[in-house]
Design a protein around this motif. Structure first.
Motif, mmCIF file in Angstrom:
data_model
loop_
_atom_site.group_PDB
_atom_site.id
_atom_site.type_symbol
_atom_site.label_atom_id
_atom_site.label_comp_id
_atom_site.label_asym_id
_atom_site.label_seq_id
_atom_site.Cartn_x
_atom_site.Cartn_y
_atom_site.Cartn_z
ATOM 1 N N ALA A 198 0.989 -1.287 -0.064
ATOM 2 C CA ALA A 198 0.158 -0.004 -0.152
ATOM 3 C C ALA A 198 1.001 1.342 0.013
ATOM 4 O O ALA A 198 1.976 1.345 0.850
ATOM 5 C CB ALA A 198 -0.787 -0.048 1.117
ATOM 6 N N LEU A 199 0.254 2.254 -0.841
ATOM 7 C CA LEU A 199 1.311 3.346 -0.811
ATOM 8 C C LEU A 199 0.153 4.514 -0.721
ATOM 9 O O LEU A 199 -0.837 4.733 -1.261
ATOM 10 C CB LEU A 199 1.655 3.689 -2.421
ATOM 11 N N ILE A 200 0.191 5.126 0.540
ATOM 12 C CA ILE A 200 -0.917 5.911 1.014
ATOM 13 C C ILE A 200 -0.420 7.790 1.142
ATOM 14 O O ILE A 200 0.369 7.694 2.015
ATOM 15 C CB ILE A 200 -1.524 5.548 2.432
ATOM 16 N N ALA A 201 -0.987 8.434 0.262
ATOM 17 C CA ALA A 201 -0.653 9.680 0.190
ATOM 18 C C ALA A 201 -1.331 10.531 1.288
ATOM 19 O O ALA A 201 -2.678 10.365 1.250
ATOM 20 C CB ALA A 201 -0.773 10.530 -1.019
ATOM 21 N N THR A 202 -0.776 11.174 2.120
ATOM 22 C CA THR A 202 -1.451 12.050 3.220
ATOM 23 C C THR A 202 -0.653 13.192 3.512
ATOM 24 O O THR A 202 0.335 13.396 3.620
ATOM 25 C CB THR A 202 -1.756 11.073 4.405
ATOM 26 N N HIS A 203 -1.512 14.096 4.110
ATOM 27 C CA HIS A 203 -1.076 15.463 4.749
ATOM 28 C C HIS A 203 -0.844 15.094 6.210
ATOM 29 O O HIS A 203 -0.504 16.293 7.097
ATOM 30 C CB HIS A 203 -1.570 16.716 4.158
ATOM 31 N N ASN A 204 -1.635 14.175 6.704
ATOM 32 C CA ASN A 204 -1.764 14.076 8.029
ATOM 33 C C ASN A 204 -0.517 13.224 8.772
ATOM 34 O O ASN A 204 -0.432 12.107 8.346
ATOM 35 C CB ASN A 204 -3.027 13.302 8.240
ATOM 36 N N LEU A 205 0.463 13.908 9.419
ATOM 37 C CA LEU A 205 1.431 13.348 9.662
ATOM 38 C C LEU A 205 1.210 12.362 11.087
ATOM 39 O O LEU A 205 2.056 11.427 11.162
ATOM 40 C CB LEU A 205 2.574 14.269 10.327
ATOM 41 N N GLU A 206 0.330 12.375 11.566
ATOM 42 C CA GLU A 206 -0.077 11.651 12.660
ATOM 43 C C GLU A 206 -0.378 9.988 11.979
ATOM 44 O O GLU A 206 0.136 9.060 12.541
ATOM 45 C CB GLU A 206 -1.266 11.941 13.657
ATOM 46 N N LEU A 207 -1.184 10.222 11.088
ATOM 47 C CA LEU A 207 -1.554 9.035 10.183
ATOM 48 C C LEU A 207 -0.239 8.315 9.562
ATOM 49 O O LEU A 207 -0.028 7.137 9.594
ATOM 50 C CB LEU A 207 -2.719 9.082 9.030
ATOM 51 N N ALA A 208 0.557 9.361 8.982
ATOM 52 C CA ALA A 208 1.685 8.800 8.393
ATOM 53 C C ALA A 208 2.662 8.222 9.426
ATOM 54 O O ALA A 208 3.403 6.915 9.026
ATOM 55 C CB ALA A 208 2.453 9.810 7.814
ATOM 56 N N ALA A 209 2.711 8.428 10.511
ATOM 57 C CA ALA A 209 3.410 7.940 11.666
ATOM 58 C C ALA A 209 2.982 6.684 11.783
ATOM 59 O O ALA A 209 3.957 5.711 12.477
ATOM 60 C CB ALA A 209 3.583 8.885 12.839
ATOM 61 N N ARG A 210 1.716 6.001 11.654
ATOM 62 C CA ARG A 210 1.345 4.888 11.964
ATOM 63 C C ARG A 210 1.593 3.957 10.725
ATOM 64 O O ARG A 210 1.223 2.799 11.060
ATOM 65 C CB ARG A 210 -0.301 4.878 12.214
#
Ligand code: ADP
Ligand code: ADP
Length: 224
Positions: A198-210
Motif C-alpha cells: 500500500a502507498l498512501i498519500a496523506t498530509h496528516n503526519l499522525e496517520l503517516a507515523a502509523r
C-alpha cells in the motif's frame, strides 16, 4: 519481494513547449508485499503524477514501473488497462460510491465485472464489510450511511478484486479528525488482513507515523 518498484522515473508535461514543466525527476520508490508506505508531499510536488504512474493510469517519460515483478513500462495501452484492473485498487478523498446501489452491491459489482460468481462476490463483499465493522450496514445505500461509513465501504470496494497494490490519495481527507482516526484504523485492518502493498498519500503526519515507512516527495524527487 517488491510488489511496486519505480526506478529512475521522470515525467514532464507540455514537451517542447515554452510551458514545459518537469514534474518527476528520477524517482526511485519501492513498496514490498505487506508494507504500508506513507507518501508525504507538499502541494504541487508531483504526488498525483506519481500515483497515476504507479497505478498504470499514466506512463513515465523515462525509467521503469514494475508491478509484481513484471515490467509494465512498455505494455500496450490495452494490456496496461487490463493489468491496472487486475492488480491495482484506488482510494480517493471522496468515496465515489454508486448512490443507487447498496454498500454490498458497490463491492460486488467490480467483482462481477471481473468474472467472479455472484455467490463468491457476495461472500467476499460481506467479509470485507465485516472487517471494517459494517456487516449490519450491508444493505444500506451510501446516502443512508455516515461519511466515515461511506469511506469504509470505498476501502472495501478498492480491495474487492484482491489487488497486489493499493494506492490511496488522502483516504480520510474529507473526514473530521476523530472520525478520520477510526476510519484509518479500519483501512489498516483491511490492508494487514491481505498482505498487499500500500502507498498512501496523506498530509496528516499522525496517520503517516502509523504506517511502516514515510517517504517524502519534494519538487519531483524523493527526499532522504
Ligand atoms: P500534486 O498532486 O503534488 O499537487 P501534480 O502531480 O498534480 O502535483 O502536479 C505537479 C505539477 O505538474 C504542478 O505544477 C502541475 O501544475 C503540473 N501538472 C500536472 N498535471 C499537468 C498536466 N496534465 N499538464 C501540465 N501540467 C501539469
Ligand atoms: P472501470 O473498470 O470501471 O472501467 P477503469 O479501469 O477506468 O474502471 O479504472 C480503474 C480504476 O482506476 C478505478 O478505481 C478508477 O477510479 C481509477 N481511474 C480511472 N481513470 C482515472 C483517472 N483518470 N484518474 C484517476 N483515477 C482513475
Amino acid at each position: 519481494m517488491n510488489e511496486l518498484a519505480l526506478v529512475g522515473v521522470t515525467k514532464a508535461y507540455n514537451h517542447g513547449r515554452p510551458n514545459e514543466v518537469t514534474v518527476l525527476q528520477g524517482v526511485d520508490l519501492s513498496v514490498a508485499a505487506g508494507e504500508v508506505v506513507a507518501l508525504v508531499a507538499p502541494s504541487g510536488a508531483g504526488k498525483s503524477t506519481l500515483l497515476h504512474i504507479a497505478g498504470l493510469l499514466d506512463t513515465p517519460d523515462e525509467g521503469t514501473v514494475t508491478l509484481g515483478g513484471q515490467d509494465m513500462t512498455r505494455l500496450a495501452d490495452r494490456r496496461r488497462t487490463e493489468a491496472r484492473r487486475r492488480e491495482v485498487g484506488f482510494i480517493y478523498q471522496f468515496h465515489h460510491l454508486l448512490p443507487e446501489f447498496s454498500a454490498l452491491e458497490n463491492i460486488v459489482l467490480p467483482q462481477l465485472a471481473n468474472g467472479v460468481t455472484a455467490a463468491e462476490a457476495d461472500a467476499r463483499a460481506m467479509s470485507l464489510l465485516e472487517t471494517v465493522g459494517l456487516g449490519p450496514r450491508a444493505q444500506h445505500r451510501p446516502g443512508a450511511l455516515s461519511g466515515g461509513e461511506q469511506q469504509r465501504v470505498a476501502y472495501c470496494r478498492a480491495l474487492a478484486n484482491a489487488p497486489r497494490l493499493l494506492l490511496a490519495d488522502e483516504p480520510t481527507g474529507n473526514l473530521d479528525p476523530g472520525t478520520s482516526d477510526v476510519v484509518f484504523s479500519a483501512l489498516m485492518d483491511l490492508v494487514r488482513g491481505t498482505g498487499l502493498a500500500a502507498l498512501i498519500a496523506t498530509h496528516n503526519l499522525e496517520l503517516a507515523a502509523r504506517m511502516d515507512r514515510v517517504v517524502r516527495l519534494d519538487a519531483g524527487r524523493i527526499a532522504a
